[in-house]
Scaffold this motif. Structure first.
Motif, PDB file in Angstrom:
ATOM      1  N   ARG A  28       0.838  -1.194   0.000  1.00 39.19           N
ATOM      2  CA  ARG A  28       0.000   0.000   0.000  1.00 39.19           C
ATOM      3  C   ARG A  28       0.876   1.247   0.000  1.00 39.19           C
ATOM      4  N   LEU A  29       1.935   1.240   0.835  1.00 45.45           N
ATOM      5  CA  LEU A  29       2.824   2.404   0.910  1.00 45.45           C
ATOM      6  C   LEU A  29       3.517   2.639  -0.425  1.00 45.45           C
ATOM      7  N   GLN A  30       3.927   1.568  -1.089  1.00 42.98           N
ATOM      8  CA  GLN A  30       4.679   1.725  -2.336  1.00 42.98           C
ATOM      9  C   GLN A  30       3.764   1.700  -3.559  1.00 42.98           C
ATOM     10  N   ARG A  31       2.469   1.654  -3.331  1.00 40.52           N
ATOM     11  CA  ARG A  31       1.497   1.612  -4.418  1.00 40.52           C
ATOM     12  C   ARG A  31       1.774   0.481  -5.389  1.00 40.52           C
ATOM     13  N   LEU A  32       2.084  -0.684  -4.816  1.00 39.97           N
ATOM     14  CA  LEU A  32       2.278  -1.874  -5.640  1.00 39.97           C
ATOM     15  C   LEU A  32       1.062  -2.768  -5.439  1.00 39.97           C
ATOM     16  N   PRO A  33       0.743  -3.582  -6.441  1.00 45.36           N
ATOM     17  CA  PRO A  33      -0.356  -4.518  -6.227  1.00 45.36           C
ATOM     18  C   PRO A  33       0.053  -5.562  -5.180  1.00 45.36           C
ATOM     19  N   PHE A  34      -0.881  -5.935  -4.305  1.00 49.68           N
ATOM     20  CA  PHE A  34      -0.586  -6.969  -3.313  1.00 49.68           C
ATOM     21  C   PHE A  34      -0.507  -8.307  -4.018  1.00 49.68           C
ATOM     22  N   LEU A  35       0.591  -9.000  -3.759  1.00 49.80           N
ATOM     23  CA  LEU A  35       0.824 -10.256  -4.466  1.00 49.80           C
ATOM     24  C   LEU A  35       1.249 -11.302  -3.455  1.00 49.80           C
ATOM     25  N   LEU A  36       0.500 -12.376  -3.369  1.00 47.33           N
ATOM     26  CA  LEU A  36       0.878 -13.450  -2.451  1.00 47.33           C
ATOM     27  C   LEU A  36       1.162 -14.692  -3.280  1.00 47.33           C
ATOM     28  N   GLN A  37       2.419 -15.147  -3.219  1.00 47.77           N
ATOM     29  CA  GLN A  37       2.763 -16.326  -4.006  1.00 47.77           C
ATOM     30  C   GLN A  37       2.629 -17.564  -3.144  1.00 47.77           C
ATOM     31  N   PRO A  38       1.811 -18.510  -3.573  1.00 46.93           N
ATOM     32  CA  PRO A  38       1.670 -19.744  -2.795  1.00 46.93           C
ATOM     33  C   PRO A  38       3.015 -20.470  -2.637  1.00 46.93           C
ATOM     34  N   GLU A  39       3.869 -20.367  -3.680  1.00 44.34           N
ATOM     35  CA  GLU A  39       5.169 -21.057  -3.585  1.00 44.34           C
ATOM     36  C   GLU A  39       6.001 -20.463  -2.450  1.00 44.34           C
ATOM     37  N   ALA A  40       5.894 -19.127  -2.266  1.00 47.95           N
ATOM     38  CA  ALA A  40       6.673 -18.476  -1.217  1.00 47.95           C
ATOM     39  C   ALA A  40       6.204 -18.949   0.157  1.00 47.95           C
ATOM     40  N   VAL A  41       4.890 -19.091   0.307  1.00 46.30           N
ATOM     41  CA  VAL A  41       4.336 -19.567   1.586  1.00 46.30           C
ATOM     42  C   VAL A  41       4.791 -21.004   1.848  1.00 46.30           C
ATOM     43  N   LEU A  42       4.730 -21.815   0.797  1.00 49.96           N
ATOM     44  CA  LEU A  42       5.164 -23.204   0.931  1.00 49.96           C
ATOM     45  C   LEU A  42       6.656 -23.265   1.280  1.00 49.96           C
ATOM     46  N   ALA A  43       7.442 -22.442   0.587  1.00 51.56           N
ATOM     47  CA  ALA A  43       8.886 -22.437   0.830  1.00 51.56           C
ATOM     48  C   ALA A  43       9.183 -22.012   2.263  1.00 51.56           C
ATOM     49  N   ALA A  44       8.466 -20.992   2.752  1.00 51.93           N
ATOM     50  CA  ALA A  44       8.696 -20.524   4.121  1.00 51.93           C
ATOM     51  C   ALA A  44       8.332 -21.616   5.128  1.00 51.93           C
ATOM     52  N   THR A  45       7.252 -22.345   4.846  1.00 55.53           N
ATOM     53  CA  THR A  45       6.852 -23.429   5.737  1.00 55.53           C
ATOM     54  C   THR A  45       7.930 -24.511   5.777  1.00 55.53           C
ATOM     55  N   LEU A  46       8.377 -24.909   4.588  1.00 59.28           N
ATOM     56  CA  LEU A  46       9.409 -25.942   4.526  1.00 59.28           C
ATOM     57  C   LEU A  46      10.699 -25.456   5.170  1.00 59.28           C
ATOM     58  N   LEU A  47      10.998 -24.170   4.963  1.00 59.33           N
ATOM     59  CA  LEU A  47      12.221 -23.613   5.550  1.00 59.33           C
ATOM     60  C   LEU A  47      12.176 -23.693   7.070  1.00 59.33           C
ATOM     61  N   SER A  48      11.018 -23.364   7.651  1.00 63.22           N
ATOM     62  CA  SER A  48      10.968 -23.385   9.119  1.00 63.22           C
ATOM     63  C   SER A  48      11.046 -24.822   9.647  1.00 63.22           C
ATOM     64  N   ILE A  49      10.445 -25.770   8.918  1.00 59.91           N
ATOM     65  CA  ILE A  49      10.595 -27.171   9.329  1.00 59.91           C
ATOM     66  C   ILE A  49      12.068 -27.576   9.239  1.00 59.91           C
ATOM     67  N   GLY A  50      12.696 -27.179   8.131  1.00 58.36           N
ATOM     68  CA  GLY A  50      14.104 -27.502   7.925  1.00 58.36           C
ATOM     69  C   GLY A  50      14.991 -26.916   9.011  1.00 58.36           C
ATOM     70  N   LEU A  51      14.673 -25.661   9.405  1.00 56.43           N
ATOM     71  CA  LEU A  51      15.450 -25.015  10.472  1.00 56.43           C
ATOM     72  C   LEU A  51      15.348 -25.814  11.764  1.00 56.43           C
TER      73      LEU A  51
END
Lengths: 407, 223
Positions: A361-384
């Motif tokens: 909103r601050l940078q006037r960019l469209p909000f974009l949520l990538q499912p792959e990014a969410v999946l990667a973050a989930t796997l990353l935290s399990i991996g950690l």
């Protein structure tokens, strides 16, 4: 081992040590949240930049030929280019370079006064050939674009960009009205569909198109062009086309070997690739910081789990005495670390999504949520959790139950 | 039920071999209540750990229910502990931040059997703590904690109960209550091996094994 009950007892252990659990989660949460924000914002910035380039260029399957040896930054116009690119050059390129499907001629100028009754402005004036629409993929919102006949007959017809139309005709229909560009009267023939923002964020719609011949002979009285846009038959042949164009133009301009070109040819695809990868130094730096934060989160998990192992020696001894094998102890401590890390990651993803919304909103960019990014973050935290939990868990498993019970 | 033949246990302490148990040989029949006595450092804990399959002998043979358990893997010993042995400790060793009934359920997690809350509740009732199920260890008196520990030791229905100074941290009346419970269990036919300093406790036993400097000798067998 009763797996379900084992799992439930671990969740219970964690929930009864809330402060410890939250401390362990915090690092992973911060790391995953910043990673989520950075990747989401990075990707939407990249897509937005690409979109703005497309707004400006229409298509990417083109090469652009401009007069002058230096690569002019910003918008070319009649006042800042060398008079080296002629109409004959355009015809030669269109007919002799095999990679070219078609070629648009451009002669444009800025700072020309345009008036309609008592309203005036200085939209960019673009004299272009009649294939502009087809080549650019732009569309006409009202009435029509000018034709090849108009170009041949030097017709005084004008097509208004969306912003120019709004400015000159705020309350009335513009089609068929006479405007004055400089001192020359033109009839408004059509209005363009708005293109939106360009790469720098400015409007691409404050402009007026007129036939390139009319511009050259009736308005500016100049016989050179400011830009040629050549559409390729095959978008991958940009480099080959550039080489052929260079050879052809050097011959036509009688340039001695070793002399600098008096024109330059660019491939927008290459330029865009550069723009979308450079300008990300800060992003890379932030990414490193986020990865470090995530790593520190992992180390926090490891140290707190290690402290837990020595604090819980007695518990380990008791569990061993009532039948837990080394592997059962290993599984318990590893699972505790993974569950905490995963929980931290999930909170981090949630915060990251919230943060992404705020930043977009601050940078006037469209909000974009990538499912792959969410999946990667989930796997990353399990991996950690696995990575930083395995050593403390191994220490726990190797604890001698006899010593542990004697303490 | 237990047959110990020439069992020795040697540790390495700072590179020096120390013999904690020397060539012990004895039998324990099913249903016995055996007391092991000895000053601290005499080797009685070592013997108890070997009997409880937490430790393995350096040499000799330990037959439990006819099976040689002298040299088993960690996983096999863990399985034997879970199925056949119940531990009771001097300091109770209930898990912190865990309720009485959850402590009693703990051994069921590591046994390949269904977790049965009603079974755990029945066991708590058996030791007279039906009203304390949801209490945490810190909310229980010493005597109550030890009763929870006894219920925990019994939950997988072990053949052998090993109690290491079970009354050592209790006052007289709580200690008497715990001993009464152990005698009841013995009367029901459970085999109990008890380590104690307490003469009063030892006087109830039919058999007493004395251990001194790692050497075991039968002290008395009452009729």
């Amino acid at each position: 081992m009763n797996v379900l009950h084992f799992f439930r007892s671990i969740v219970r252990t964690l929930s009864r040590n809330k402060v410890r659990a939250m401390l362990m989660m915090a690092g992973v949460t911060i790391g995953i949240a910043s990673l989520t924000i950075l990747t989401s914002i990075g990707e939407s910035t990249r897509r937005e930049t690409m979109k703005r380039f497309k707004n400006m260029l229409g298509t990417f399957d083109t090469v652009i030929i401009r007069p002058g040896s230096s690569k002019n930054r910003g918008m070319v116009s009649l006042t800042n280019v060398e008079p080296s690119l002629k109409f004959d050059d355009a015809t030669a390129i269109a007919t002799q370079v095999p990679e070219i499907r078609q070629l648009a001629q451009v002669q444009n100028a800025l700072d020309i006064d345009v008036r309609y009754r008592d309203r005036s402005g200085t939209p960019a004036i673009f004299g272009v050939s009649s294939n502009w629409l087809e080549l650019r993929g732009d569309e006409v919102a009202e009435a029509e674009f000018f034709s090849e006949d108009d170009v041949r007959s030097l017709a005084r017809v004008a097509i208004l960009g969306a912003d120019a139309q709004k400015h000159l005709f705020p309350d009335e229909d513009s089609i068929g009205k006479t405007i004055r560009i400089g001192d020359v009267p033109f009839i408004v023939r059509g209005v363009m569909v708005a293109r939106g923002a360009g790469p720098a964020g400015g409007s691409l719609d404050n402009l007026i198109f007129i036939p390139v011949t009319t511009a050259s002979k009736r308005l500016f009285n100049r016989d050179f062009l400011t830009m040629l846009i050549a559409q390729l038959k095959d978008p991958d042949q940009g480099q080959l086309a550039i080489e052929h164009i260079q050879t052809l133009l050097r011959a036509r301009h009688h340039l001695a070997p070793g002399a600098l070109d008096d024109f330059n040819v660019t491939n927008p695809r290459a330029v865009m690739a550069q723009v979308t990868t450079t300008g990300t130094t800060i992003r890379k730096l932030l990414l490193i910081v986020a990865i470090l934060a995530t790593g520190i989160g992992g180390i926090v998990i490891m140290s707190v789990t290690l402290i837990g192992v020595s604090e819980r020696r007695k518990e380990i001894g008791v569990r061993r005495a009532v039948g837990a094998s080394r592997n059962a102890i290993l599984a318990q401590f590893l699972l505790e670390a993974v569950l905490l890390s995963l929980a931290g990651g999930i909170v981090g993803i949630a915060l990251g999504i919230g943060g992404t919304q705020v930043v977009s909103r601050l940078q006037r960019l469209p909000f974009l949520l990538q499912p792959e990014a969410v999946l990667a973050a989930t796997l990353l935290s399990i991996g950690l959790g696995l990575l930083f939990g395995v050593y403390p868990a191994w220490r726990a498993a190797m604890t001698n139950p006899i010593d542990a019970l004697r303490d | 039920m237990i047959r110990i033949e020439n069992i020795s246990r040697t540790y390495s302490r700072d590179g020096v071999p120390v013999t904690a148990l020397r060539e012990a040989t004895f039998n324990i029949d099913a249903g016995d209540l055996v007391v092991i006595r000895g000053v601290s450092g005499s080797g009685k804990s070592t013997l108890l750990n070997i009997l409880g399959c937490l430790d393995s002998p350096s040499s000799g043979t330990y037959l439990l229910d006819g099976a040689d358990v002298s040299h088993k893997s960690d996983a096999e010993l863990s399985r034997i502990r879970s199925q056949k042995i119940g531990f009771i400790f001097q300091s109770f060793n209930l898990l912190p931040r865990t309720t009485a009934i959850e402590n009693v359920e703990l051994p069921m997690i590591y046994a390949d059997r269904e977790i049965s809350r009603s079974r755990a509740a029945a066991m708590l009732a058996r030791v007279g703590l039906a009203h304390r199920e949801r209490h945490f260890a810190t909310e229980l008196s010493g005597g109550e904690q030890q009763r929870v520990a006894i219920a925990r030791a019994l939950i997988n229905d072990p053949a052998l109960i090993l109690a290491d100074e079970p009354t050592g941290n209790l006052d007289e009346s709580a200690g008497a209550g715990v001993m009464g419970l152990l005698h009841d269990l013995n009367d029901e036919g459970r085999t109990i091996v008890l380590v104690t300093h307490d003469d009063a406790v030892a006087s109830h036993a039919r058999r007493v094994l004395m251990i001194r400097d790692g050497v075991l000798r039968e002290s008395e067998v009452k009729a």
